[in-house]
Each structure stands twice: as C-alpha cells, then as structure tokens.
Design a protein around this motif. Sequence first.
Motif, short mmCIF file in Angstrom:
data_model
loop_
_atom_site.label_atom_id
_atom_site.label_comp_id
_atom_site.label_asym_id
_atom_site.label_seq_id
_atom_site.Cartn_x
_atom_site.Cartn_y
_atom_site.Cartn_z
N ASP A 54 0.88 -1.17 0.00
CA ASP A 54 0.00 0.00 0.00
C ASP A 54 0.92 1.22 0.00
O ASP A 54 1.59 1.51 0.99
N LEU A 55 0.95 1.94 -1.12
CA LEU A 55 1.87 3.08 -1.24
C LEU A 55 1.58 4.18 -0.22
O LEU A 55 2.51 4.85 0.24
N SER A 56 0.32 4.38 0.14
CA SER A 56 0.00 5.40 1.14
C SER A 56 0.59 5.03 2.49
O SER A 56 1.19 5.87 3.17
N PRO A 62 -2.20 7.79 6.19
CA PRO A 62 -3.24 6.79 6.42
C PRO A 62 -3.86 6.40 5.08
O PRO A 62 -4.03 7.26 4.20
N PRO A 63 -4.16 5.12 4.89
CA PRO A 63 -4.77 4.72 3.63
C PRO A 63 -6.16 5.33 3.48
O PRO A 63 -6.90 5.47 4.45
N LYS A 89 -0.66 -0.85 -4.36
CA LYS A 89 -2.00 -0.27 -4.21
C LYS A 89 -1.86 1.25 -4.28
O LYS A 89 -1.18 1.86 -3.46
N ALA A 90 -2.49 1.83 -5.29
CA ALA A 90 -2.38 3.26 -5.53
C ALA A 90 -3.77 3.88 -5.52
O ALA A 90 -4.71 3.33 -6.09
N GLU A 91 -3.88 5.03 -4.88
CA GLU A 91 -5.15 5.72 -4.76
C GLU A 91 -5.27 6.82 -5.81
O GLU A 91 -4.27 7.41 -6.21
N HIS A 92 -6.48 7.09 -6.20
CA HIS A 92 -6.77 8.17 -7.14
C HIS A 92 -5.88 8.09 -8.37
O HIS A 92 -5.18 9.04 -8.72
N VAL A 93 -5.90 6.94 -9.05
CA VAL A 93 -5.13 6.79 -10.28
C VAL A 93 -5.76 7.69 -11.33
O VAL A 93 -6.93 7.54 -11.67
#
Length: 152
Positions: A54-56, A62-63, A89-93
Amino acid sequence: MKVLVFHIGRERYALPLTAVLRVLPVARLKPLPGAPHYVPGLLDLHGEPVPVIDLSRLAGSPPDAVRYDTRILLVDVPVLGKLRRLGLKAEHVAGVSDIAAALREGGVAAAPWLGAVAAGGAGEGGGMLQLIAPERLLAPEVAALLFGGAAA
C-alpha cells in the motif's frame, strides 16, 4: 517520458509507464501475518500469489477508503537476481501523462523508493510530480520476507 499518475494523500506521484505491467482493479487480499504494516496481503493473480504494498501506508499516510479509482499496479522488482511480481496499491489513479520537463533528483535517504521530480505542469493539476522507483521499493529484509521461499 510517459508516466502513470496517482496520488498519495494530496500529492501527485507517478510510475514510468514502461515499469507498469498491468493495472488491476482492487481485489480482496489474503492477509500476510508478520508482514510490515504497509503490506496488506497477497493478491491471487491466476493462482500466483503476488505481494501488495500500500503506497499510502509506505509513505506514512493513512490509507484512503477504496474508491472507484483505486488500483493495483503490477510491476516487476529485482529480488536476489530475479524479477518478481509486486502489486502496488495506488489511490486516485488519474491516468497516463507525458513529462516533457527536465527531471531533477528528489529522493531522500529515508525513502529510497522516491525518484526524480518533474516540476510544473506535467498533466492534470500541474505542480510537482515525483516518480516512484520500483526497483528501490523493497528493503532487503522485506524482499526476503515476501519472496524468500520463492527466490531461494
């Protein structure tokens, strides 16, 4: 250079598009007891167990909640002389962007996985965009934990 842009918190990051093997929707992960806090588990990719970072969490943020634009980015990383699959795991791709500006070194010793920085208008949102260096994501002890049996 073409890159895949995503966010960690409010900041924009990117992976060189040549490093991304596949972009997958977020899937259920099998927990991995004893793994670092930033490794939420294993992805079952057609019968192949693929560790996911999880990159965050790795960055100390925090994820975020899983959203429609959260993805698992599949990359190869060198481990004990072999390439191994790793999920990020990347958010807001946000998608693919082109970096035309000169890159400047931007890594810090505490986060060796941070790479060069492109300043100014690289795609949507403009501003600074920092590259992630997949080959520097795993400390040797973490690589041994995640791939020890397969890499030996």
